[in-house]
Design a protein around this motif. Structure first.
Motif, PDB file in Angstrom:
ATOM      1  N   GLU A  15       0.849  -1.188   0.000  1.00 43.14           N
ATOM      2  CA  GLU A  15       0.000   0.000   0.000  1.00 43.14           C
ATOM      3  C   GLU A  15       0.887   1.240   0.000  1.00 43.14           C
ATOM      4  O   GLU A  15       1.916   1.276   0.683  1.00 43.14           O
ATOM      5  CB  GLU A  15      -0.897   0.021   1.235  1.00 43.14           C
ATOM      6  CG  GLU A  15      -1.932  -1.065   1.249  1.00 43.14           C
ATOM      7  CD  GLU A  15      -2.798  -1.019   2.495  1.00 43.14           C
ATOM      8  OE1 GLU A  15      -2.808   0.017   3.210  1.00 43.14           O
ATOM      9  OE2 GLU A  15      -3.466  -2.031   2.760  1.00 43.14           O
ATOM     10  N   PRO A  16       0.512   2.268  -0.756  1.00 40.45           N
ATOM     11  CA  PRO A  16       1.339   3.470  -0.852  1.00 40.45           C
ATOM     12  C   PRO A  16       1.711   4.087   0.506  1.00 40.45           C
ATOM     13  O   PRO A  16       2.815   4.592   0.668  1.00 40.45           O
ATOM     14  CB  PRO A  16       0.478   4.428  -1.673  1.00 40.45           C
ATOM     15  CG  PRO A  16      -0.385   3.531  -2.498  1.00 40.45           C
ATOM     16  CD  PRO A  16      -0.658   2.331  -1.636  1.00 40.45           C
ATOM     17  N   ARG A  17       0.831   3.990   1.486  1.00 37.49           N
ATOM     18  CA  ARG A  17       1.134   4.592   2.793  1.00 37.49           C
ATOM     19  C   ARG A  17       2.284   3.899   3.517  1.00 37.49           C
ATOM     20  O   ARG A  17       2.824   4.422   4.471  1.00 37.49           O
ATOM     21  CB  ARG A  17      -0.112   4.617   3.670  1.00 37.49           C
ATOM     22  CG  ARG A  17      -0.614   3.267   4.081  1.00 37.49           C
ATOM     23  CD  ARG A  17      -1.961   3.379   4.800  1.00 37.49           C
ATOM     24  NE  ARG A  17      -2.514   2.081   5.073  1.00 37.49           N
ATOM     25  CZ  ARG A  17      -2.547   1.524   6.269  1.00 37.49           C
ATOM     26  NH1 ARG A  17      -2.050   2.162   7.315  1.00 37.49           N
ATOM     27  NH2 ARG A  17      -3.070   0.327   6.433  1.00 37.49           N
ATOM     28  N   HIS A  18       2.684   2.714   3.060  1.00 37.95           N
ATOM     29  CA  HIS A  18       3.777   1.974   3.691  1.00 37.95           C
ATOM     30  C   HIS A  18       5.064   2.006   2.870  1.00 37.95           C
ATOM     31  O   HIS A  18       5.992   1.250   3.157  1.00 37.95           O
ATOM     32  CB  HIS A  18       3.373   0.519   3.931  1.00 37.95           C
ATOM     33  CG  HIS A  18       2.248   0.346   4.876  1.00 37.95           C
ATOM     34  ND1 HIS A  18       2.296   0.786   6.178  1.00 37.95           N
ATOM     35  CD2 HIS A  18       1.032  -0.216   4.713  1.00 37.95           C
ATOM     36  CE1 HIS A  18       1.156   0.501   6.784  1.00 37.95           C
ATOM     37  NE2 HIS A  18       0.366  -0.101   5.914  1.00 37.95           N
ATOM     38  N   ALA A  19       5.132   2.847   1.874  1.00 37.27           N
ATOM     39  CA  ALA A  19       6.274   2.854   0.952  1.00 37.27           C
ATOM     40  C   ALA A  19       7.620   2.995   1.671  1.00 37.27           C
ATOM     41  O   ALA A  19       8.598   2.362   1.285  1.00 37.27           O
ATOM     42  CB  ALA A  19       6.109   3.964  -0.078  1.00 37.27           C
ATOM     43  N   SER A  20       7.672   3.775   2.723  1.00 38.14           N
ATOM     44  CA  SER A  20       8.942   3.975   3.425  1.00 38.14           C
ATOM     45  C   SER A  20       9.439   2.692   4.082  1.00 38.14           C
ATOM     46  O   SER A  20      10.646   2.519   4.275  1.00 38.14           O
ATOM     47  CB  SER A  20       8.804   5.078   4.473  1.00 38.14           C
ATOM     48  OG  SER A  20       7.866   4.708   5.469  1.00 38.14           O
ATOM     49  N   ARG A  21       8.548   1.779   4.396  1.00 37.94           N
ATOM     50  CA  ARG A  21       8.950   0.521   5.044  1.00 37.94           C
ATOM     51  C   ARG A  21       9.541  -0.482   4.060  1.00 37.94           C
ATOM     52  O   ARG A  21      10.223  -1.423   4.463  1.00 37.94           O
ATOM     53  CB  ARG A  21       7.755  -0.100   5.749  1.00 37.94           C
ATOM     54  CG  ARG A  21       7.268   0.733   6.909  1.00 37.94           C
ATOM     55  CD  ARG A  21       6.107   0.048   7.579  1.00 37.94           C
ATOM     56  NE  ARG A  21       5.651   0.849   8.708  1.00 37.94           N
ATOM     57  CZ  ARG A  21       4.533   0.636   9.332  1.00 37.94           C
ATOM     58  NH1 ARG A  21       3.747  -0.362   8.957  1.00 37.94           N
ATOM     59  NH2 ARG A  21       4.168   1.390  10.341  1.00 37.94           N
ATOM     60  N   LEU A  22       9.250  -0.298   2.781  1.00 41.38           N
ATOM     61  CA  LEU A  22       9.746  -1.242   1.785  1.00 41.38           C
ATOM     62  C   LEU A  22      11.262  -1.287   1.740  1.00 41.38           C
ATOM     63  O   LEU A  22      11.850  -2.345   1.508  1.00 41.38           O
ATOM     64  CB  LEU A  22       9.191  -0.897   0.402  1.00 41.38           C
ATOM     65  CG  LEU A  22       7.703  -1.144   0.198  1.00 41.38           C
ATOM     66  CD1 LEU A  22       7.289  -0.675  -1.182  1.00 41.38           C
ATOM     67  CD2 LEU A  22       7.349  -2.604   0.410  1.00 41.38           C
ATOM     68  N   ASN A  23      11.910  -0.151   1.966  1.00 44.56           N
ATOM     69  CA  ASN A  23      13.367  -0.112   1.910  1.00 44.56           C
ATOM     70  C   ASN A  23      14.003  -1.107   2.879  1.00 44.56           C
ATOM     71  O   ASN A  23      15.032  -1.699   2.583  1.00 44.56           O
ATOM     72  CB  ASN A  23      13.879   1.300   2.184  1.00 44.56           C
ATOM     73  CG  ASN A  23      15.371   1.384   2.016  1.00 44.56           C
ATOM     74  OD1 ASN A  23      15.921   0.985   0.986  1.00 44.56           O
ATOM     75  ND2 ASN A  23      16.047   1.873   3.035  1.00 44.56           N
ATOM     76  N   THR A  24      13.396  -1.305   4.027  1.00 44.86           N
ATOM     77  CA  THR A  24      13.927  -2.255   5.000  1.00 44.86           C
ATOM     78  C   THR A  24      14.073  -3.635   4.372  1.00 44.86           C
ATOM     79  O   THR A  24      15.077  -4.317   4.580  1.00 44.86           O
ATOM     80  CB  THR A  24      13.013  -2.317   6.236  1.00 44.86           C
ATOM     81  OG1 THR A  24      12.980  -1.021   6.830  1.00 44.86           O
ATOM     82  CG2 THR A  24      13.499  -3.329   7.248  1.00 44.86           C
ATOM     83  N   PHE A  25      13.086  -4.043   3.580  1.00 48.48           N
ATOM     84  CA  PHE A  25      13.118  -5.384   2.997  1.00 48.48           C
ATOM     85  C   PHE A  25      14.117  -5.514   1.852  1.00 48.48           C
ATOM     86  O   PHE A  25      14.386  -6.625   1.397  1.00 48.48           O
ATOM     87  CB  PHE A  25      11.712  -5.829   2.599  1.00 48.48           C
ATOM     88  CG  PHE A  25      10.956  -6.346   3.780  1.00 48.48           C
ATOM     89  CD1 PHE A  25      11.031  -7.664   4.152  1.00 48.48           C
ATOM     90  CD2 PHE A  25      10.220  -5.477   4.568  1.00 48.48           C
ATOM     91  CE1 PHE A  25      10.375  -8.132   5.278  1.00 48.48           C
ATOM     92  CE2 PHE A  25       9.554  -5.927   5.690  1.00 48.48           C
ATOM     93  CZ  PHE A  25       9.631  -7.257   6.044  1.00 48.48           C
ATOM     94  N   ARG A  26      14.692  -4.424   1.418  1.00 48.87           N
ATOM     95  CA  ARG A  26      15.804  -4.497   0.460  1.00 48.87           C
ATOM     96  C   ARG A  26      17.089  -4.924   1.164  1.00 48.87           C
ATOM     97  O   ARG A  26      18.013  -5.402   0.534  1.00 48.87           O
ATOM     98  CB  ARG A  26      16.031  -3.136  -0.196  1.00 48.87           C
ATOM     99  CG  ARG A  26      14.989  -2.750  -1.193  1.00 48.87           C
ATOM    100  CD  ARG A  26      15.360  -1.420  -1.883  1.00 48.87           C
ATOM    101  NE  ARG A  26      14.359  -1.057  -2.834  1.00 48.87           N
ATOM    102  CZ  ARG A  26      13.399  -0.169  -2.616  1.00 48.87           C
ATOM    103  NH1 ARG A  26      13.328   0.476  -1.455  1.00 48.87           N
ATOM    104  NH2 ARG A  26      12.515   0.098  -3.545  1.00 48.87           N
ATOM    105  N   HIS A  27      17.152  -4.734   2.480  1.00 44.60           N
ATOM    106  CA  HIS A  27      18.396  -4.920   3.229  1.00 44.60           C
ATOM    107  C   HIS A  27      18.382  -6.079   4.215  1.00 44.60           C
ATOM    108  O   HIS A  27      19.426  -6.389   4.790  1.00 44.60           O
ATOM    109  CB  HIS A  27      18.737  -3.625   3.971  1.00 44.60           C
ATOM    110  CG  HIS A  27      18.913  -2.464   3.048  1.00 44.60           C
ATOM    111  ND1 HIS A  27      20.024  -2.302   2.258  1.00 44.60           N
ATOM    112  CD2 HIS A  27      18.094  -1.435   2.750  1.00 44.60           C
ATOM    113  CE1 HIS A  27      19.891  -1.204   1.529  1.00 44.60           C
ATOM    114  NE2 HIS A  27      18.730  -0.666   1.804  1.00 44.60           N
ATOM    115  N   ILE A  28      17.255  -6.702   4.427  1.00 45.00           N
ATOM    116  CA  ILE A  28      17.216  -7.859   5.323  1.00 45.00           C
ATOM    117  C   ILE A  28      17.999  -8.984   4.663  1.00 45.00           C
ATOM    118  O   ILE A  28      17.833  -9.250   3.471  1.00 45.00           O
ATOM    119  CB  ILE A  28      15.758  -8.274   5.605  1.00 45.00           C
ATOM    120  CG1 ILE A  28      15.081  -7.194   6.463  1.00 45.00           C
ATOM    121  CG2 ILE A  28      15.699  -9.641   6.285  1.00 45.00           C
ATOM    122  CD1 ILE A  28      13.606  -7.391   6.687  1.00 45.00           C
ATOM    123  N   PRO A  29      18.854  -9.665   5.430  1.00 47.37           N
ATOM    124  CA  PRO A  29      19.610 -10.777   4.836  1.00 47.37           C
ATOM    125  C   PRO A  29      18.665 -11.807   4.215  1.00 47.37           C
ATOM    126  O   PRO A  29      17.655 -12.179   4.811  1.00 47.37           O
ATOM    127  CB  PRO A  29      20.357 -11.372   6.034  1.00 47.37           C
ATOM    128  CG  PRO A  29      20.440 -10.260   7.036  1.00 47.37           C
ATOM    129  CD  PRO A  29      19.185  -9.462   6.843  1.00 47.37           C
TER     130      PRO A  29
END
Length: 144
Positions: free
Chosen positions: A60-74
């Motif tokens: 959902e667009p309102r959670h876009a800032s949280r997506l970056n975290t999942f780029r960096h999780i091992p």
């Protein structure tokens, strides 16, 4: 019993980390369901045995800032979920829509796991056919 634990946390990541540091944890690890905590805490939790599940609600667009975290999780700590029967994918990502529930609320279902996998692969810039087997290994390591 060394069974995996699934932990739901909302806005108490520091407190959760403190509790987990002082508590016995399953040797196989534990799941941070629909992880929405800060990127800075991923290593701390992973060091304690955490796995982090990617939830389709994050699309959902309102959670876009949280997506970056999942780029960096091992990669070895990633899992994927739908959160069915609630929280279906937003908008055009909802490839498998169902009619609303009797009360009019939207309905999610397990087939949307395909949406979650595809979105996570896209987010991480990796082919789905490489990501999916790793997620399966993670699932087996934690839950079987």
């Amino acid at each position: 019993l060394n069974r995996a634990a699934s932990i739901h946390c909302v806005q108490a990541w520091g407190a959760l980390h403190e509790v987990l540091k002082k508590s016995a944890r399953p040797a196989r690890g534990f799941l941070l369901h629909g992880y929405a905590g800060p990127l800075e805490m991923v290593k701390n939790f992973a060091d304690l045995g955490a796995y982090f599940s990617f939830n389709i609600q994050l699309l959902e667009p309102r959670h876009a800032s949280r997506l970056n975290t999942f780029r960096h999780i091992p990669t070895k700590r990633l899992l994927v979920e739908t959160d069915a029967p609630t929280k279906p994918p937003a908008g055009t990502r909802n490839r498998f829509p169902l009619p609303p529930a009797a009360d009019g609320s939207p309905v999610n279902h397990p087939a949307n796991i395909a949406v979650a996998y595809a979105a996570l692969a896209e987010l991480r810039g990796v082919p789905l056919d490489l990501l999916a087997p790793q997620i399966e290994q993670n699932f087996r390591r934690l839950f079987l």
